[in-house]
Structure formats: C-alpha cells, structure tokens
Write an enzyme that holds these catalytic residues in place. Structure first.
Site, PDB file in Angstrom:
ATOM      1  N   ARG A 100       0.847  -1.187   0.000  1.00 14.14           N
ATOM      2  CA  ARG A 100       0.000   0.000   0.000  1.00 14.14           C
ATOM      3  C   ARG A 100       0.894   1.253   0.000  1.00 14.14           C
ATOM      4  O   ARG A 100       1.950   1.274   0.645  1.00 14.14           O
ATOM      5  CB  ARG A 100      -0.845  -0.036   1.278  1.00 14.14           C
ATOM      6  CG  ARG A 100      -1.799   1.124   1.465  1.00 14.14           C
ATOM      7  CD  ARG A 100      -2.903   1.109   0.483  1.00 14.14           C
ATOM      8  NE  ARG A 100      -4.058   1.876   0.937  1.00 14.14           N
ATOM      9  CZ  ARG A 100      -5.056   2.195   0.124  1.00 14.14           C
ATOM     10  NH1 ARG A 100      -5.045   1.840  -1.149  1.00 14.14           N
ATOM     11  NH2 ARG A 100      -6.094   2.865   0.588  1.00 14.14           N
ATOM     12  N   THR A 375      -9.757   0.343  -9.954  1.00 11.38           N
ATOM     13  CA  THR A 375      -8.819  -0.524  -9.266  1.00 11.38           C
ATOM     14  C   THR A 375      -8.832  -1.757 -10.126  1.00 11.38           C
ATOM     15  O   THR A 375      -9.716  -1.896 -10.967  1.00 11.38           O
ATOM     16  CB  THR A 375      -9.368  -0.840  -7.860  1.00 11.38           C
ATOM     17  OG1 THR A 375      -9.315   0.341  -7.086  1.00 11.38           O
ATOM     18  CG2 THR A 375      -8.600  -1.931  -7.129  1.00 11.38           C
ATOM     19  N   ASN A 395      -6.181   4.296  -7.193  1.00  6.00           N
ATOM     20  CA  ASN A 395      -7.401   4.839  -6.600  1.00  6.00           C
ATOM     21  C   ASN A 395      -8.382   5.206  -7.711  1.00  6.00           C
ATOM     22  O   ASN A 395      -9.074   4.350  -8.215  1.00  6.00           O
ATOM     23  CB  ASN A 395      -7.129   6.008  -5.650  1.00  6.00           C
ATOM     24  CG  ASN A 395      -8.344   6.281  -4.763  1.00  6.00           C
ATOM     25  OD1 ASN A 395      -9.193   5.401  -4.599  1.00  6.00           O
ATOM     26  ND2 ASN A 395      -8.462   7.463  -4.206  1.00  6.00           N
ATOM     27  N   SER A 446      -7.664   0.964   3.456  1.00 12.12           N
ATOM     28  CA  SER A 446      -8.159   0.497   2.158  1.00 12.12           C
ATOM     29  C   SER A 446      -9.360  -0.430   2.351  1.00 12.12           C
ATOM     30  O   SER A 446      -9.613  -0.917   3.452  1.00 12.12           O
ATOM     31  CB  SER A 446      -7.032  -0.267   1.461  1.00 12.12           C
ATOM     32  OG  SER A 446      -7.506  -0.919   0.315  1.00 12.12           O
ATOM     33  N   SER A 447     -10.075  -0.679   1.264  1.00 13.56           N
ATOM     34  CA  SER A 447     -11.142  -1.693   1.287  1.00 13.56           C
ATOM     35  C   SER A 447     -10.778  -2.878   0.404  1.00 13.56           C
ATOM     36  O   SER A 447     -11.593  -3.794   0.237  1.00 13.56           O
ATOM     37  CB  SER A 447     -12.449  -1.099   0.762  1.00 13.56           C
ATOM     38  OG  SER A 447     -12.827   0.003   1.536  1.00 13.56           O
TER      39      SER A 447
HETATM   40  O1  DON Z   1      -7.950   1.161  -1.343  1.00 16.59           O
HETATM   41  C1  DON Z   1      -9.127   1.416  -1.539  1.00 16.59           C
HETATM   42  O2  DON Z   1     -10.028   0.973  -0.861  1.00 16.59           O
HETATM   43  C2  DON Z   1      -9.490   2.310  -2.719  1.00 16.59           C
HETATM   44  N1  DON Z   1      -8.398   3.179  -3.029  1.00 16.59           N
HETATM   45  C3  DON Z   1      -9.858   1.426  -3.873  1.00 16.59           C
HETATM   46  C4  DON Z   1     -10.297   2.209  -5.069  1.00 16.59           C
HETATM   47  C5  DON Z   1     -11.134   1.417  -5.984  1.00 16.59           C
HETATM   48  O3  DON Z   1     -11.425   0.269  -5.760  1.00 16.59           O
HETATM   49  C6  DON Z   1     -11.638   2.079  -7.159  1.00 16.59           C
HETATM   50  N2  DON Z   1     -12.203   1.099  -8.067  1.00 16.59           N
HETATM   51  N3  DON Z   1     -13.081   0.772  -8.627  1.00 16.59           N
END
Ligand code: DON
Length: 563
Positions: A100, A375, A395, A446-447
């Site tokens: 990350r 993502t 992101n 993050s998710s």
């Molecule tokens: O880490 C995270 O949770 C976000 N930055 C993820 C971004 C994301 O999944 C965008 N996608 N569709």
C-alpha cells in the site's frame, strides 16, 4: 429431411431454445494446469505464458502486475499500490504482501483542509498532494524474490516489450481515455503519452507506444527495486514533485518498504477464508460479515430473495460502522483484528439484527458513491497448488491523471483514502476518524479484499474485485454465492449484487435484483437505490481436477485463460 420434419424440428427448436429471447449463458473457462483471470487480455496471456513455461502462480502474478501497468493504465500501475494474498502449497503457507502507498514524511494531518476547516476535495483527489509514496514495484519485487522462481527480468519482459513496441488500442482503452480525458489532459505528460497531437485518444487498432515507461521498466529489470526507488526514475519523480509543489522526496522513495504480513483468517461453514489484514479493512470485515451470517443459514432462502438480502444488508451496515471507528494502519494504531473477527463478537452483533425491519444508521451527511472509480484485481492458480489473489490501484481511474515527465508513470491519488477530517466522507462516502487520520509515513486505510478460500488446505476459490467501498461486499457475495448457493463461478459472478455501507443509510442494488425483493426491502424500512454495477470480480474456483476461471462482464475487455 422432408419438409414436414424440417418444420416440426424448427418449431421444437424455437420452443425449447427460444433463440430470439435467449440471453447468452456465461460460461467459465476450464483448464487443468493453470489459470489467470485479469482485467485485460495481454496481461492474462503474459501470465499464462509464464505458467506454461513452468513458472508458479507468483511468477505469473508478478508478470501480470507489471504488464497491466502498460496495457491497463487506468488501474494497472507502478505508480500506485496494492495487496497480494499468496497460498503456497509447500508447507501450506498463506502470506499477505502489503504494498500500500504511504503518506510522505512531510504530510500533515490537516493538509487537505481549507482555511475554514473544510475538506478541499480537489486538493485531496486531483492534486500533486494526493499522491502517496508508490508501493507496487517494492511489493511485486518482494513477492517474486520470496515466493517466485523466475527472474525479475523475465517477469518484466512482456511489459517492456508491450510498452516499447506498442499494442493495439482496444475499444475499452479508447473509451476510458475519452471518458477521463479531462483529468488526463491537465497533465502535459499524460497528454503526450495517451493522446495524439490533435488531443484525441489514439483510434482503436492503432498502436499505443510508451517508450518512456519502457525505459523506466527497463531500469527496474536491471536494478530491481532500486531501479524505481533510487537512481534515474526516482530523480525524475522527485524533481517533478519539487517543481509542482508535491511532498514526495528522495528519502520517501528510498525508505519505502513493502511488508510481509500474516493474513487475516476465518472460517465459514467449513471453508477457510484467507484475506488481507490492515491497512486494508477488506479481510477483517469480510470475515466479520461471514461470521455474523453464519448465525442465519442463508442457504435456506433463495438467493437475492428479501430475507437474505435484508439480513446481509443489515450485517454489512454493522461492519462498515465498525470500520469507521476501529480500522487504520496497524503500524500506527492498535486495530482490534482478533476481536472484530471473533465468532463471539459476531454472535453478539447478530442479535442486534431485526429480521423484520431495518435499523436506521445514524444521520451523517452522505458521500457520493456514484462516481466512477478504478482498481483492478487478478487471480492466478498454478499446477503446483499455489494461488495468488492480487488487487492494486491508483485509486481513481488513472489516479491523479498526472504522469511524471520522462517516465510515463501515472501517479496515484490514494491520499484521499485517509480521513482528511474525522466524520467527513471520502470519495467513496466512507467515514473515518482518528485511526485513519493523516500521519507521516502512515498507510491509508483500504477496502481492497484479495481473498483465497481454502477447503481442506487447498485453494477452492481465488477472488477479489475493484469498487472502492463496494469491494468487501462484492467479494462477500462471490463467497456466499459459491458456498451457500452452490453456484458455479460464472453464475456466482453474474448474479446481481447489493451493497450497504452503513452511511449513507441505503441499500444499493443492481437493477437486476428481483423487483419483489426491492419492494419487500422498502417495506422493511430500507431505502433502496438502484446503482450502476457493483464491483467486477475476477475469480478462479477449483472443482474436482479442474480450474474454472471467470472474468466479470460488468467491465469489458477482461479475460480468463488457462491451459
Ligand atoms: O484502497 C481502496 O479501498 C481504494 N483506493 C480502492 C479504489 C477502488 O477500488 C476504485 N475502483 N473501482
């Protein structure tokens, strides 16, 4: 055949197959020796090639990761970060690689607040200050060195070739460049890389050549992680940061380390769940939700019927409420992972769920969960019994949209995943607090939920998804669809999904969720809101001696392939 029989057969054909109305039934791709499922075909094929040569799942995953940085620039990256879950058959080991992004050393808690103390979203999401110190190169190199068998040079070969010689622009790439051109055209370098001299994206079929990116990848191929974090590439990044008023310094880059962590684990109805620990909230809440659901026997009801959707939505709400309070970077705050994922706590929470009506969330101003984000996830399995589940990101699609001059490297806007101000939602409508406040060198919460489900110690399901806050609930539904509803991976993936993240107090549903379910949920007190597609999961299951891979049709251009 005489004409009577011909017409009779034609009528039977029309009755039984009803070709005019039939929808194509999606089929999973079947293979026996190995499989890659990713968001882009050149990357999938590059990974399969490595598997065919005898490489393992980590070799293929690292190859796919670098290739996507070239062929899927909206999310594939070397200027972003992510997470990888690895299952190694030998020794039955499960490993989490945390790569990350981190806040730069000069980051400050209130750096995104304006003079009135409000969050300046443009600064947090679209500026040079939104960039976190990238982790992808460190993470992929670390994974390969520790668990791979091929050289870094081999892993980078397809990426370098595709960047140097170009690859034909697909309709999906052209569409996404058009869609996000506003952000990209603000960066001189992104304009140069992704657009023709007339300011338009290259037409479908034309070659997209990324010479500077090829050179940057070559540096990594020659010098390993130092090819990115030190030397020529690092110099270009820091010079650009200085010129634009960014915070990332030489020391930020040279001191960045990816970390090997213990995955977070749980058990759901006899299956072992292995997923990403903090600084992702994904694994913790996936397991927490599954633990709560174990008290309700979902499989007794038809999938997506009112009762299980209600119970799952209420459960999601409880988990996301906890997320806002307890989750952050474990190197900075004490995250109560064991407590949140304990069966005992989940049993207690399950008692709070009213089976007949929804319990409203507390009032907090909602975010905007409708924006388009990006993502990307890929899953790999090999003939040795190893598996990799990897989710990484910039992101937003193309991150900040800003590329570093002379490198072709797109920079992430991951700093927006911090809680810029306690109680104020980020781009995904997620609320955070002190645990996820900005601190120098801290990783933003993050998710992302790369996950491997094991049965008797062997990979049964490898899955993950993009989708911001909706990632956890997408992965959850792939698991409940396969385990509770015994769906094959194609059906488990294409089945309509729903999502609740506590705040806003709403059940987001894909429009194909049955009307009866939506009506009943409304009667139970839920606000039901139709939304565009939720997530895009790329998964592999093992059934008998075969692997079945399926790439989610919700986002075009992906490919499952095996051999
Ligand atoms: O880490 C995270 O949770 C976000 N930055 C993820 C971004 C994301 O999944 C965008 N996608 N569709």
């Amino acid at each position: 055949m005489n004409s009577k029989y011909f017409y009779l057969s034609l009528i039977l054909f029309l009755i039984f197959l009803n070709p005019l109305e039939s929808k194509e039934i999606p089929q999973a791709v079947k293979s026996q020796k190995g499989m890659v499922v990713s968001a882009e075909k050149y990357a999938t094929l590059a990974g399969v090639e490595v598997l065919k040569e005898g490489g393992n799942a980590v070799d293929a995953a690292v190859t796919v990761g670098f290739t996507l940085a070239v062929t899927f620039p909206r999310a594939g990256n070397i200027g972003g970060g992510g997470f990888m879950i690895i299952h190694m058959n030998e020794g039955n080991k499960n490993i989490a690689v945390d790569y990350r992004e981190k806040a730069p050393k000069a980051a400050t808690r209130d750096m995104f607040l304006d003079k009135d103390g409000n969050v300046d979203n443009d600064k947090a999401r679209n500026s040079i200050l939104s960039v976190g110190v990238p982790g992808t190169v460190a993470g992929l190199v670390l994974a390969l060195e520790n668990y791979g068998t091929i050289s870094l040079k081999r892993a980078l070969k397809p990426a370098i070739e595709l960047a140097k010689n170009g690859f034909p622009v697909t309709p999906e790439l052209m569409d996404s460049l058009l869609y996000f051109e506003k952000g990209l055209l603000k960066s001189k370098e992104s304009k140069k890389v992704f657009f023709s001299s007339n300011g338009k994206p290259p037409p479908v079929g034309d070659l997209l050549v990324q010479k500077d990116l090829a050179r940057a990848l070559k540096q990594i191929s020659k010098k390993g992680r130092n090819g990115f974090y030190k030397g020529k590439v690092a110099k270009k990044i820091t010079r650009f940061m200085k010129k634009e008023g960014g915070l990332i310094t030489k020391e930020d880059l040279s001191s960045y380390e990816a970390v090997i962590r213990e995955p977070v684990t749980g058990n759901y109805r006899g299956f072992d769940i292995v997923s990403m620990p903090p600084p992702s909230s994904g694994g913790v809440h996936l397991i927490q939700i599954l633990n709560i659901l174990e008290n309700f026997d979902l499989y007794k009801y038809p999938q997506n019927s009112p009762q299980p959707v209600h119970i799952m939505a209420e459960t999601m709400k409880l988990a996301y409420a906890d997320r806002s309070k307890y989750l952050g970077d474990p190197d900075f705050v004490k995250v109560p992972v064991d407590e949140l994922t304990s069966k005992k706590y989940s049993k207690k929470l399950s008692k709070n769920i009213n089976k007949q009506k929804t319990t409203p969330s507390i009032e907090v101003s909602p975010g905007n969960p409708y924006e388009s984000f990006d993502t990307t996830h890929f899953s790999v399995i090999d003939k040795y019994g190893n598996a990799v589940s990897n989710t990484y990101t910039l992101n937003f699609p193309y991150g900040t949209g800003i590329s570093v001059p002379g490198t072709g490297i797109l920079l992430n806007n991951e700093m927006d995943d911090f809680s810029a101000k306690p109680g104020t939602p980020n781009a995904y409508g997620l609320i955070g607090n002190e645990y996820n406040a900005i601190e120098p060198e801290k990783r933003m919460l993050s998710s992302m939920t790369p996950t491997i489900v094991l049965k008797d110690g062997n990979p049964f399901l490898v899955t993950g998804s993009p989708g911001g806050s909706r990632i956890i609930t997408t992965v959850l539904q792939i698991i409940t669809n396969t385990i509770d509803y015994k769906m094959d991976i194609a059906e488990a993936t294409t089945s309509p999904r729903f999502h609740n993240q506590w705040l806003p107090d709403m059940v987001f549903v894909e429009k194909e969720i049955p009307t009866g379910t939506k009506e009943k949920l409304t009667k139970m007190g839920h606000s039901v809101k139709e939304t565009k597609s939720l997530g895009s999961a790329h998964s592999i299951t093992k059934v008998g001696n075969y692997y079945y891979g399926f790439s989610d049709p919700r986002r075009a251009g992906s490919l499952a392939a095996g051999f």
